[in-house]
Design an enzyme around this catalytic site. Structure first.
Site, PDB file in Angstrom:
ATOM      1  N   ASN A  51      42.523 119.996  19.931  1.00  0.00           N
ATOM      2  CA  ASN A  51      41.516 118.944  19.958  1.00  0.00           C
ATOM      3  C   ASN A  51      40.540 119.101  18.795  1.00  0.00           C
ATOM      4  OD1 ASN A  51      40.620 121.258  21.549  1.00  0.00           O
ATOM      5  ND2 ASN A  51      38.893 120.028  22.258  1.00  0.00           N
ATOM      6  N   VAL A  52      40.054 117.965  18.313  1.00  0.00           N
ATOM      7  CA  VAL A  52      39.097 117.912  17.205  1.00  0.00           C
ATOM      8  C   VAL A  52      37.982 116.960  17.622  1.00  0.00           C
ATOM      9  CG1 VAL A  52      38.758 117.330  14.769  1.00  0.00           C
ATOM     10  CG2 VAL A  52      40.923 118.359  15.510  1.00  0.00           C
ATOM     11  N   GLU A  53      36.826 117.530  17.931  1.00  0.00           N
ATOM     12  CA  GLU A  53      35.701 116.727  18.394  1.00  0.00           C
ATOM     13  C   GLU A  53      34.942 116.116  17.222  1.00  0.00           C
ATOM     14  OE1 GLU A  53      34.775 119.090  22.540  1.00  0.00           O
ATOM     15  OE2 GLU A  53      33.350 119.303  20.892  1.00  0.00           O
ATOM     16  N   CYS A  62      42.261 114.121  20.798  1.00  0.00           N
ATOM     17  CA  CYS A  62      42.859 115.044  21.761  1.00  0.00           C
ATOM     18  C   CYS A  62      43.949 115.868  21.076  1.00  0.00           C
ATOM     19  CB  CYS A  62      43.468 114.266  22.922  1.00  0.00           C
ATOM     20  SG  CYS A  62      42.259 113.350  23.897  1.00  0.00           S
ATOM     21  N   GLU A  64      46.907 116.245  22.035  1.00  0.00           N
ATOM     22  CA  GLU A  64      48.161 115.490  22.061  1.00  0.00           C
ATOM     23  C   GLU A  64      48.266 114.546  20.869  1.00  0.00           C
ATOM     24  OE1 GLU A  64      46.871 116.171  26.401  1.00  0.00           O
ATOM     25  OE2 GLU A  64      45.910 115.850  24.459  1.00  0.00           O
ATOM     26  N   CYS A  98      46.455 110.019  26.817  1.00  0.00           N
ATOM     27  CA  CYS A  98      47.462 110.892  26.221  1.00  0.00           C
ATOM     28  C   CYS A  98      48.793 110.831  26.959  1.00  0.00           C
ATOM     29  CB  CYS A  98      46.929 112.310  26.122  1.00  0.00           C
ATOM     30  SG  CYS A  98      45.641 112.459  24.864  1.00  0.00           S
TER      31      CYS A  98
END
Length: 137
Positions: A51-53, A62, A64, A98
């Site tokens: 995940n990359v916020e 997400c 996925e 996702c």
């Protein structure tokens, strides 16, 4: 490759390893995903994502999403086996968005390690909407 032929623990370990690379400064909730994909040539390959916020929470990616992007960036094909974990390596379920993304790229037969054991995408997302529903448009 059937479910019995898959090393689910190795797949889970790959997801756990990539979860450490997640960018999660806001939630501090690291997520890693790993999958096997069958390419157009029939060869199987490992894919991972984390995940990359983002400070604008709604545009967070997400794990996925990253995994599916890697699927297409490395030649396409279909997802065959998938697992998602938190930063402690515990299996977690993909969110609804996702699940739809996984269905689109793995189909009803995609096998997922879930909190309830291995399940098909048809069980995880029954009566899914997908490409076949758009054939009439």
């Amino acid at each position: 490759m059937g479910t019995a032929d898959v090393d689910w623990e190795a797949l889970r370990a790959a997801a756990t390893e990539i979860s450490a690379r997640a960018y999660a400064p806001y939630s501090r909730f690291h997520v890693g995903a790993a999958a096997l994909a069958e390419g157009p040539d029939g060869a199987s390959r490992l894919l991972v994502g984390c995940n990359v916020e983002n400070a604008a929470y709604g545009v967070t990616l997400c794990a996925e999403c990253g995994l599916v992007s890697q699927l297409h960036a490395t030649g396409g094909g279909r997802l065959t086996h998938f697992v998602c974990v938190n930063g402690a390596g515990e299996v977690i379920m993909p969110c609804g968005r996702c699940r739809q993304l996984l269905f689109e790229n793995g189909g009803r037969d995609l096998q997922l390690m879930t909190v309830s054991g291995v399940r098909s995408m048809a069980e995880v997302l029954p009566d899914a909407f997908g490409p076949d529903d758009l054939k009439e448009v």
